[in-house]
Design a protein around this motif. Sequence first.
Motif, PDB file in Angstrom:
ATOM      1  N   LEU A  17      52.410 -15.894  64.859  1.00 42.55           N
ATOM      2  CA  LEU A  17      52.062 -16.610  63.634  1.00 42.55           C
ATOM      3  C   LEU A  17      51.024 -15.853  62.824  1.00 42.55           C
ATOM      4  CD1 LEU A  17      51.752 -20.090  65.321  1.00 42.55           C
ATOM      5  CD2 LEU A  17      53.478 -19.523  63.585  1.00 42.55           C
ATOM      6  N   ARG A  18      51.015 -16.120  61.525  1.00 43.76           N
ATOM      7  CA  ARG A  18      49.948 -15.583  60.690  1.00 43.76           C
ATOM      8  C   ARG A  18      48.671 -16.388  60.933  1.00 43.76           C
ATOM      9  NH1 ARG A  18      51.265 -14.728  55.376  1.00 43.76           N
ATOM     10  NH2 ARG A  18      53.399 -14.295  56.092  1.00 43.76           N
TER      11      ARG A  18
ATOM     12  N   LEU B  76      49.448 -25.958  56.462  1.00 42.61           N
ATOM     13  CA  LEU B  76      49.827 -24.595  56.824  1.00 42.61           C
ATOM     14  C   LEU B  76      49.180 -23.581  55.882  1.00 42.61           C
ATOM     15  CD1 LEU B  76      53.686 -25.051  57.399  1.00 42.61           C
ATOM     16  CD2 LEU B  76      51.834 -25.189  59.076  1.00 42.61           C
ATOM     17  N   PRO B  77      49.161 -22.314  56.269  1.00 43.02           N
ATOM     18  CA  PRO B  77      48.710 -21.269  55.339  1.00 43.02           C
ATOM     19  C   PRO B  77      49.568 -21.280  54.070  1.00 43.02           C
ATOM     20  CG  PRO B  77      48.994 -20.393  57.551  1.00 43.02           C
ATOM     21  CD  PRO B  77      49.560 -21.765  57.581  1.00 43.02           C
ATOM     22  N   GLU B  78      49.042 -20.721  52.988  1.00 42.53           N
ATOM     23  CA  GLU B  78      49.755 -20.759  51.712  1.00 42.53           C
ATOM     24  C   GLU B  78      51.092 -20.029  51.775  1.00 42.53           C
ATOM     25  OE1 GLU B  78      47.457 -19.455  48.435  1.00 42.53           O
ATOM     26  OE2 GLU B  78      45.881 -20.966  48.690  1.00 42.53           O
ATOM     27  N   GLN B  79      51.173 -18.965  52.552  1.00 41.68           N
ATOM     28  CA  GLN B  79      52.384 -18.169  52.639  1.00 41.68           C
ATOM     29  C   GLN B  79      52.992 -18.278  54.039  1.00 41.68           C
ATOM     30  OE1 GLN B  79      53.588 -16.581  49.899  1.00 41.68           O
ATOM     31  NE2 GLN B  79      51.818 -17.375  48.766  1.00 41.68           N
ATOM     32  N   GLY B  80      54.273 -17.991  54.122  1.00 44.79           N
ATOM     33  CA  GLY B  80      54.919 -17.936  55.424  1.00 44.79           C
ATOM     34  C   GLY B  80      56.092 -18.883  55.556  1.00 44.79           C
TER      35      GLY B  80
ATOM     36  N   ASN C  44      60.769 -10.638  59.858  1.00 44.63           N
ATOM     37  CA  ASN C  44      60.079 -10.301  58.613  1.00 44.63           C
ATOM     38  C   ASN C  44      58.584 -10.498  58.822  1.00 44.63           C
ATOM     39  OD1 ASN C  44      59.463  -9.864  55.856  1.00 44.63           O
ATOM     40  ND2 ASN C  44      61.456 -10.687  55.252  1.00 44.63           N
ATOM     41  N   LYS C  45      57.923 -11.048  57.851  1.00 42.14           N
ATOM     42  CA  LYS C  45      56.486 -11.304  57.945  1.00 42.14           C
ATOM     43  C   LYS C  45      56.220 -12.452  58.918  1.00 42.14           C
ATOM     44  CE  LYS C  45      55.716  -9.681  53.223  1.00 42.14           C
ATOM     45  NZ  LYS C  45      55.232 -10.039  51.869  1.00 42.14           N
ATOM     46  N   PRO C  46      55.006 -12.545  59.454  1.00 43.48           N
ATOM     47  CA  PRO C  46      54.687 -13.629  60.397  1.00 43.48           C
ATOM     48  C   PRO C  46      54.909 -15.005  59.752  1.00 43.48           C
ATOM     49  CG  PRO C  46      52.967 -11.960  60.418  1.00 43.48           C
ATOM     50  CD  PRO C  46      53.875 -11.617  59.276  1.00 43.48           C
TER      51      PRO C  46
END
Length: 266
Positions: A129-130, A37-41, A100-102
């Motif tokens: 999704l981000r 997965l991406p680092e954040q989220g 909140n954030k994606p």
Amino acid sequence: MADKAQGHTDWSPERYGRFRDLRLRPALDLLARVPVLPEQGRVIDLGCGSGAVAEELSRRFTKRKIVGVDNSVEMLKKAAATGAYHRCDLVDIQSWEPTNKPPALIFSNAALQWLPDHAALLPRLAGMLRPGGVLAVQMPRQNGAPSHRFLREFAAEMFPDRFDFTGWVPPVADLPDYARILQPLGEADLWQTDYLQRLRLQGDGHPIRHFTEATIMRPFLEKLTAAEQEAFVKRYERALEVAYPPEADGSVLFPFRRVFLVVKVS
């Protein structure tokens, strides 16, 4: 996942949990194929039910906040009690959007089959999704099997004033259809698995009736009176005994098909 959007009453965690191990295995198979997965989220467990996958998600994604989303009050109580979720949101998953954030991952195990128009739904979820995020979905594709087909046939014959399946379309499509939906969204991984489930006797009645009464039978029974339910269930059980005869030990073999969709968005 409770389906109040379709007019159904709340789910029973106890009935649903009778076959916990059989229902959990496909979720673990789906989780095993989720890529990096991406680092954040955050991780969203969409249609989390009683939180059957909560601990496994928490173990896999130890540094991420995990949010459970469902519209069953009783199921969310069980989910929150696992302690694995950062938060549990009482929301209809058909209209859910991130607050909140994606998120990095939207994980949905055996929930989206209750929702219509997957050609619009899946791109909409992926779009939340981000970049580099993942949409991972598992859905039963059992509607052509006797266990599910009998329900439609008997309901339409016995109660035509309430059940009409003219023009009915299965809620879960063929894999090539999903490939065409997901291909423009990113790198897609799709597969189908037939699980041979051995169901053992659990009190009176056919084991498959016990399995289906917590899920696919619910919208049928909710439209019937107590007397009608009794007649309907008796006919269903008689048909199940022929289609799924008992083995020497009294158990029955229940083939069950599930579809898996994983897409890493571009």
